[in-house]
Design a protein around this motif. Structure first.
Motif, PDB file in Angstrom:
ATOM      1  N   UNK A  85      30.232 -62.290  13.744  1.00  0.00           N
ATOM      2  CA  UNK A  85      29.593 -61.358  14.595  1.00  0.00           C
ATOM      3  C   UNK A  85      30.751 -60.816  15.655  1.00  0.00           C
ATOM      4  N   UNK A  86      31.585 -61.613  16.006  1.00  0.00           N
ATOM      5  CA  UNK A  86      32.507 -61.378  17.337  1.00  0.00           C
ATOM      6  C   UNK A  86      33.273 -60.357  16.801  1.00  0.00           C
ATOM      7  N   UNK A  87      33.365 -59.852  15.583  1.00  0.00           N
ATOM      8  CA  UNK A  87      34.149 -58.681  15.446  1.00  0.00           C
ATOM      9  C   UNK A  87      33.250 -57.450  15.813  1.00  0.00           C
ATOM     10  N   UNK A  88      32.312 -57.570  16.267  1.00  0.00           N
ATOM     11  CA  UNK A  88      31.418 -56.362  16.368  1.00  0.00           C
ATOM     12  C   UNK A  88      30.611 -56.219  17.728  1.00  0.00           C
ATOM     13  N   UNK A  89      31.012 -57.180  18.378  1.00  0.00           N
ATOM     14  CA  UNK A  89      30.476 -57.364  20.235  1.00  0.00           C
ATOM     15  C   UNK A  89      31.287 -57.908  20.870  1.00  0.00           C
ATOM     16  N   UNK A  90      31.247 -57.509  22.189  1.00  0.00           N
ATOM     17  CA  UNK A  90      32.405 -58.123  23.289  1.00  0.00           C
ATOM     18  C   UNK A  90      32.328 -59.568  23.295  1.00  0.00           C
ATOM     19  N   UNK A  91      31.191 -60.124  23.273  1.00  0.00           N
ATOM     20  CA  UNK A  91      31.297 -61.710  23.288  1.00  0.00           C
ATOM     21  C   UNK A  91      30.278 -62.104  22.271  1.00  0.00           C
ATOM     22  N   UNK A  92      30.562 -63.363  21.689  1.00  0.00           N
ATOM     23  CA  UNK A  92      29.775 -63.910  20.534  1.00  0.00           C
ATOM     24  C   UNK A  92      29.459 -65.328  21.146  1.00  0.00           C
ATOM     25  N   UNK A  93      28.356 -65.714  21.293  1.00  0.00           N
ATOM     26  CA  UNK A  93      27.889 -67.148  21.797  1.00  0.00           C
ATOM     27  C   UNK A  93      26.932 -67.742  20.842  1.00  0.00           C
ATOM     28  N   UNK A  94      27.411 -68.822  20.390  1.00  0.00           N
ATOM     29  CA  UNK A  94      26.736 -69.567  19.522  1.00  0.00           C
ATOM     30  C   UNK A  94      26.099 -71.012  19.989  1.00  0.00           C
ATOM     31  N   UNK A  95      24.727 -71.127  19.945  1.00  0.00           N
ATOM     32  CA  UNK A  95      24.076 -72.232  20.372  1.00  0.00           C
ATOM     33  C   UNK A  95      23.447 -72.724  19.321  1.00  0.00           C
ATOM     34  N   UNK A  96      23.378 -74.110  19.367  1.00  0.00           N
ATOM     35  CA  UNK A  96      22.848 -75.058  18.221  1.00  0.00           C
ATOM     36  C   UNK A  96      22.295 -76.306  19.035  1.00  0.00           C
ATOM     37  N   UNK A  97      21.091 -76.813  18.445  1.00  0.00           N
ATOM     38  CA  UNK A  97      20.567 -78.062  19.104  1.00  0.00           C
ATOM     39  C   UNK A  97      21.346 -79.370  18.598  1.00  0.00           C
ATOM     40  N   UNK A  98      22.227 -79.300  17.713  1.00  0.00           N
ATOM     41  CA  UNK A  98      23.082 -80.510  17.110  1.00  0.00           C
ATOM     42  C   UNK A  98      24.407 -80.578  17.948  1.00  0.00           C
ATOM     43  N   UNK A 109      37.112 -72.747  15.356  1.00  0.00           N
ATOM     44  CA  UNK A 109      37.206 -71.503  15.989  1.00  0.00           C
ATOM     45  C   UNK A 109      38.696 -71.759  16.831  1.00  0.00           C
ATOM     46  N   UNK A 110      39.677 -71.383  16.152  1.00  0.00           N
ATOM     47  CA  UNK A 110      41.003 -71.727  16.800  1.00  0.00           C
ATOM     48  C   UNK A 110      41.519 -70.159  17.223  1.00  0.00           C
ATOM     49  N   UNK A 111      40.951 -69.077  16.901  1.00  0.00           N
ATOM     50  CA  UNK A 111      41.869 -68.224  17.153  1.00  0.00           C
ATOM     51  C   UNK A 111      41.039 -66.737  17.850  1.00  0.00           C
ATOM     52  N   UNK A 112      39.711 -67.330  18.104  1.00  0.00           N
ATOM     53  CA  UNK A 112      38.916 -66.024  18.653  1.00  0.00           C
ATOM     54  C   UNK A 112      38.472 -66.306  20.260  1.00  0.00           C
ATOM     55  N   UNK A 113      39.109 -65.754  21.180  1.00  0.00           N
ATOM     56  CA  UNK A 113      38.886 -65.913  22.573  1.00  0.00           C
ATOM     57  C   UNK A 113      37.473 -65.564  23.026  1.00  0.00           C
ATOM     58  N   UNK A 114      36.920 -64.595  22.443  1.00  0.00           N
ATOM     59  CA  UNK A 114      35.633 -63.972  22.914  1.00  0.00           C
ATOM     60  C   UNK A 114      34.285 -64.678  22.202  1.00  0.00           C
ATOM     61  N   UNK A 115      34.518 -66.004  21.513  1.00  0.00           N
ATOM     62  CA  UNK A 115      33.496 -66.676  21.017  1.00  0.00           C
ATOM     63  C   UNK A 115      33.537 -68.124  21.662  1.00  0.00           C
ATOM     64  N   UNK A 116      32.163 -68.679  22.156  1.00  0.00           N
ATOM     65  CA  UNK A 116      31.888 -69.843  22.654  1.00  0.00           C
ATOM     66  C   UNK A 116      30.958 -70.521  22.012  1.00  0.00           C
ATOM     67  N   UNK A 117      30.668 -71.585  22.181  1.00  0.00           N
ATOM     68  CA  UNK A 117      29.757 -72.567  21.579  1.00  0.00           C
ATOM     69  C   UNK A 117      29.111 -73.363  22.567  1.00  0.00           C
ATOM     70  N   UNK A 118      27.889 -73.917  22.387  1.00  0.00           N
ATOM     71  CA  UNK A 118      27.053 -74.444  23.491  1.00  0.00           C
ATOM     72  C   UNK A 118      25.898 -75.346  22.628  1.00  0.00           C
ATOM     73  N   UNK A 119      25.754 -76.466  23.020  1.00  0.00           N
ATOM     74  CA  UNK A 119      24.440 -77.238  22.583  1.00  0.00           C
ATOM     75  C   UNK A 119      23.472 -77.044  23.311  1.00  0.00           C
ATOM     76  N   UNK A 120      22.164 -76.470  22.812  1.00  0.00           N
ATOM     77  CA  UNK A 120      21.051 -76.067  23.419  1.00  0.00           C
ATOM     78  C   UNK A 120      20.076 -76.086  22.525  1.00  0.00           C
ATOM     79  N   UNK A 121      18.727 -76.895  22.742  1.00  0.00           N
ATOM     80  CA  UNK A 121      17.257 -76.524  22.092  1.00  0.00           C
ATOM     81  C   UNK A 121      16.761 -75.490  22.378  1.00  0.00           C
TER      82      UNK A 121
END
Ligand SMILES: C[S@@+](CC[C@H](N)C(=O)[O-])C[C@H]1O[C@@H](n2cnc3c(N)ncnc32)[C@H](O)[C@@H]1O
Length: 262
Positions: A85-98, A109-121
């Motif tokens: 998705x990061x290739x098509x939007x200014x920022x991509x934010x992945x959230x997961x409960x685990x 994710x070693x090479x995409x600065x516009x991508x972030x991940x966070x733990x969230x239910x």
């Protein structure tokens, strides 16, 4: 498999599924902790290890989602779709409960600065507002999450997406919609009385039994007062290769694009 032979699978399925923790979030964390390899030939049932399925969604994504908004990948798992998705939007934010899934997504994710991940239910009250406060109106991408939730949690998740999309965002969801019974499903994915492929075995022994998600289930979660359906229809979900090496399994799926009303 001949229709009666599949019943020989029952003892193994009962034995394997008796190990699944009752708490769904605990089950997901345990599952991600047992994954050794992702991508092609790996352990994750819903990971074909290529971008073929994502490419099949691109025309619909491009005609329905605002490309200037960030995208949130809800229930992102190890983040393979977040990165696409990061290739098509200014920022991509992945959230997961685990937390284990998020750690894996960050590692990969070693090479995409516009991508972030966070733990969230994402079924907890207030989760949508929390993200919206930080990110503003967002597009939401969901693959394979609603069908693993119980009906109450589906409603809670959809309710959280309303503040997150705000006025300008949209929800793009893709879910498994296999209408046969569980034995038909696992037989189709390569299970036989002699052998259950590893990705399937890890899922059966570690995860709550999945349901299916089609137009009726979508209507039950996204009520007509809050949402309008821009598009929906059948899609094909690519999964790990289990019956023929190198050929991803194909699972019947359902996609819908939803906009907030008003
Ligand atoms: C079938 S996997 C799909 C992963 C990813 N969307 C993909 O397509 O590769 C479902 C994911 O949803 C996550 N999940 C389950 N319940 C959740 C919840 N309440 N909030 C956020 N994520 C959740 C699981 O940890 C898992 O990673």
């Amino acid at each position: 498999m001949p229709s009666l032979k599949k019943y020989l699978l029952l003892p193994s399925i009962i034995r394997l599924s008796s190990r699944v923790p009752r708490n769904r979030n605990t089950a997901w964390e345990g599952y991600w902790g047992r994954i050794q390899k992702t991508g092609s030939g790996g352990d994750v049932l819903w990971d074909a290890g290529n971008d073929h399925e994502f490419a099949s969604y691109l025309p619909a994504l491009q005609r329905t989602l605002n490309p200037d908004l960030p995208v949130v990948d809800v229930g992102c798992g190890h983040g393979s779709f977040t990165r696409l998705l990061a290739g098509h939007f200014p920022r991509a934010f992945g959230v997961d409960v685990a937390p284990g899934a998020v750690a894996r997504a960050r590692d990969q994710n070693t090479d995409l600065p516009s991508v972030e991940f966070r733990t969230l239910d994402c079924t907890v009250a207030g989760a949508g507002e929390l993200l919206a406060t930080e990110l503003g109106d967002c597009n939401v991408f969901v693959r394979g999450v609603f069908h693993v939730l119980d009906p109450g949690a589906r409603i809670a998740l959809a309710a959280n997406l309303l503040p997150l999309v705000g006025r300008q965002g949209r929800v793009f969801l893709v879910e498994t919609n296999f209408r046969g019974n569980a034995l038909d499903y696992i037989s189709r994915l390569g299970a036989s009385p002699r052998k259950i492929p590893r990705p399937l075995k890890l899922a059966i022994s570690g995860l709550p039994k999945p349901g299916h998600f089609g137009p009726l289930e979508r209507l039950a979660a996204f009520d007509d007062d809050g949402w309008t359906v821009l598009e929906d229809g059948a899609v094909t979900i690519d999964a790990a290769d289990m019956t023929t090496k190198g050929q991803p399994e194909q699972i019947p799926g359902y996609y819908a694009v939803l906009a907030p009303r008003g």
